[in-house]
Design a protein around this motif. Structure first.
Motif, mmCIF file in Angstrom:
data_model
loop_
_atom_site.group_PDB
_atom_site.id
_atom_site.type_symbol
_atom_site.label_atom_id
_atom_site.label_comp_id
_atom_site.label_asym_id
_atom_site.label_seq_id
_atom_site.Cartn_x
_atom_site.Cartn_y
_atom_site.Cartn_z
ATOM 1 N N THR A 257 7.732 -2.576 2.568
ATOM 2 C CA THR A 257 6.502 -3.364 2.651
ATOM 3 C C THR A 257 5.841 -3.494 1.287
ATOM 4 O O THR A 257 5.365 -4.580 0.899
ATOM 5 N N LEU A 261 5.100 -6.938 -0.747
ATOM 6 C CA LEU A 261 3.766 -7.336 -1.204
ATOM 7 C C LEU A 261 3.773 -7.664 -2.682
ATOM 8 O O LEU A 261 3.115 -8.621 -3.133
ATOM 9 N N LEU A 326 -2.543 -0.388 0.110
ATOM 10 C CA LEU A 326 -3.859 -0.245 0.730
ATOM 11 C C LEU A 326 -4.830 -1.298 0.212
ATOM 12 O O LEU A 326 -5.670 -1.807 0.969
ATOM 13 N N GLY A 328 -4.101 -4.266 -0.632
ATOM 14 C CA GLY A 328 -3.816 -5.522 0.053
ATOM 15 C C GLY A 328 -4.458 -5.594 1.424
ATOM 16 O O GLY A 328 -4.646 -6.688 1.961
ATOM 17 N N ARG A 329 -4.830 -4.478 1.979
ATOM 18 C CA ARG A 329 -5.502 -4.444 3.275
ATOM 19 C C ARG A 329 -6.999 -4.225 3.130
ATOM 20 O O ARG A 329 -7.705 -3.954 4.112
ATOM 21 N N ARG A 331 -8.500 -1.738 1.466
ATOM 22 C CA ARG A 331 -8.845 -0.329 1.578
ATOM 23 C C ARG A 331 -8.587 0.376 0.260
ATOM 24 O O ARG A 331 -7.757 -0.063 -0.554
ATOM 25 N N ALA A 362 -2.543 4.574 6.784
ATOM 26 C CA ALA A 362 -2.589 3.134 6.538
ATOM 27 C C ALA A 362 -2.398 2.332 7.814
ATOM 28 O O ALA A 362 -2.986 1.255 7.974
ATOM 29 N N THR A 363 -1.592 2.835 8.715
ATOM 30 C CA THR A 363 -1.267 2.076 9.928
ATOM 31 C C THR A 363 -2.299 2.292 11.025
ATOM 32 O O THR A 363 -2.734 1.334 11.679
ATOM 33 N N THR A 366 -8.646 3.870 9.263
ATOM 34 C CA THR A 366 -9.546 2.850 8.720
ATOM 35 C C THR A 366 -10.213 3.409 7.477
ATOM 36 O O THR A 366 -10.247 4.621 7.241
#
Length: 457
Positions: A257, A261, A326, A328-329, A331, A362-363, A366
């Motif tokens: 992943t 990215l 992280l 990219g999300r 976080r 990560a999955t 939060t």
């Protein structure tokens, strides 16, 4: 293997029956042939005895007539008088001292047996198709005649043949009984082999819980035990392969992943330096290769050598791997405590444990993900936390089946716990809210420095 066991079972049955029958035939032959010869000798002896009795009876009747020069008259034997005799058809002849037949049945002139009997006590043997016995009739010191008794040789042969047929019949019965006993024994010994064949068939169909039944026969039980061990080992191997497949797919997802990215970010920024993206991609590929090596070592149940853990290098790898993922999300990733108490452990094992914990954060978590190394008495503690929470009463180390909304997190955590325990440490959930997992590793404190005499205060 199944066909071999079935064929071997049939072969065992045939061999046992064949050997049993052959043993019976051999025993009957070894004892029966000498016995048959002895029976023939016995009948010959009894035949001679019957002729001798008949000749003696006639000699008692005709001695007086022969001594007085009269021709004797032989009285016919009444029916049933010879009830004890074995030979029924006995021909009696009375001969003069000169060898002439004077009464009864026989050659008109003396044969070799009659002539021999005049000079000896008795003469007997076989002449043509007759069994002959001759003995002299003595009156005082003189031989006054010779008695010749004979019966057909076929009668003696018939008696011997009948006895041999009876013996052969008894031998056939004994062989038949041996065959039946062999069948029973072969069935008793082959049945455990048939059970082994059924067990092997179930094993071949994938039932690795099957176990062979013990029979009390040491050799067969040894085969059954070996089959049980094989079944258990195959089951463990397949279970380990399934676990490895699950762990590998779970662990390889994160570096793949991250690499994806990076490549997608490079495509969205065509004006950026491609060489930096290539370098980052190569670094991600190196981390992916290292992860694969670690997982293969785990699958082979081999352990990397333990050395002093380099927290600085390890945390730098964590930052390079997880910061971009992280970010990219939306976080953040915070890392602290690089100067904590050193510990001795395999870098690969600790790296995989942290990868599992960070992937879980990560999955399923939060907010900000925090990695903190700290002293915990005689242990090095590494906390991985996020701002999420775990539902009360649920065990995160239990494998859950994946659904479309949520993937089971117990697979990776189970792997992480086993790696931590293999290094002499522990992995536990220290706080369900905010979610915090703590990896404890045995710390290695530096030895106290000795002060020289001149430095003492």
């Amino acid at each position: 293997m199944i066909l071999f066991l079935v064929g071997h079972t049939l072969s065992v049955r045939r061999r046992i029956v064949t050997l049993t029958v052959l043993a019976a035939v051999l025993a009957i032959t070894l004892f029966g042939v000498p016995l048959a010869l002895a029976v023939a000798k016995f009948h010959e002896s009894m035949s001679t005895h019957d002729l001798e009795r008949a000749a003696d009876n006639v000699a008692l009747e005709v001695t007086g007539d022969l001594a007085n020069g009269r021709i004797p008259e032989l009285r016919p034997t009444p029916a049933g008088e010879e009830g004890e005799d074995r030979i029924r058809d006995i021909a009696i002849g009375v001969y003069s001292p000169t060898g002439r037949l004077i009464a009864g049945e026989g050659p008109p002139h003396a044969d070799d047996f009659v002539r021999s009997a005049r000079d000896t006590d008795r003469a007997n043997g076989i002449a043509g198709d007759e069994v002959v016995l001759a003995e002299p009739v003595v009156s005082g010191a003189s031989v006054v005649g010779v008695i010749r008794a004979a019966h057909p040789r076929s009668e003696l042969d018939d008696m011997i043949r009948v006895t041999w047929l009876k013996m052969a019949g008894l031998g056939g019965i004994a062989i038949g009984a041996s065959w039946l006993i062999g069948l029973r024994i072969s069935a008793r010994l082959a049945r455990p082999l048939e059970d082994l064949a059924v067990t092997a068939e179930r094993l071949g169909e994938g039932d690795f819980t099957v176990r062979a039944r013990r029979t009390g026969v040491r050799e067969i039980d040894q085969v059954a035990e070996a089959l049980d061990v094989t079944s258990e080992r195959i089951g463990e191997t397949l279970e380990r392969e399934r676990t490895f497949s699950s762990d590998a797919s779970h662990q390889l997802r994160t570096p793949l992943t991250g690499l994806r990215l990076q490549l997608e970010a490079a495509l969205e920024s065509p004006g950026s330096d491609p060489y930096a993206t290539i370098r980052d991609g190569i670094a991600s590929a190196d981390r992916l290769e290292r992860t694969i090596d670690d997982l293969l070592a785990l699958a082979k149940q081999t352990r990397a050598p333990r050395s002093l853990l380099d927290l600085g290098k390890l945390f730098e790898e964590v930052r390079q791997t997880w910061h971009g993922l992280l970010a990219g999300r939306g976080r953040a990733l915070r890392i602290s405590g690089r100067e904590a108490l050193p510990a001795r452990a395999a870098d690969a094992a600790v790296r995989q444990v942290l990868a599992v914990l960070l992937d879980n954060a990560a999955t399923h978590g939060t907010g900000t993900v925090t990695v903190l190394a700290r002293d915990a008495g005689d242990a090095l503690a590494i906390d991985v936390s996020d701002e999420g929470a775990i539902a009360g009463g649920s065990d995160p180390f239990v494998t859950r089946e994946a659904t479309e909304e949520r993937e089971g997190n117990g697979i990776g955590l189970r792997l992480a716990r086993s790696l931590a325990e293999a290094e002499g440490g522990r992995l536990r959930l220290t706080s369900p809210s905010p979610t915090t997992f703590t990896l404890l590793l045995p710390a290695e404190r530096p030895a106290p420095r000795e002060e020289g005499p001149g430095l003492a205060s």
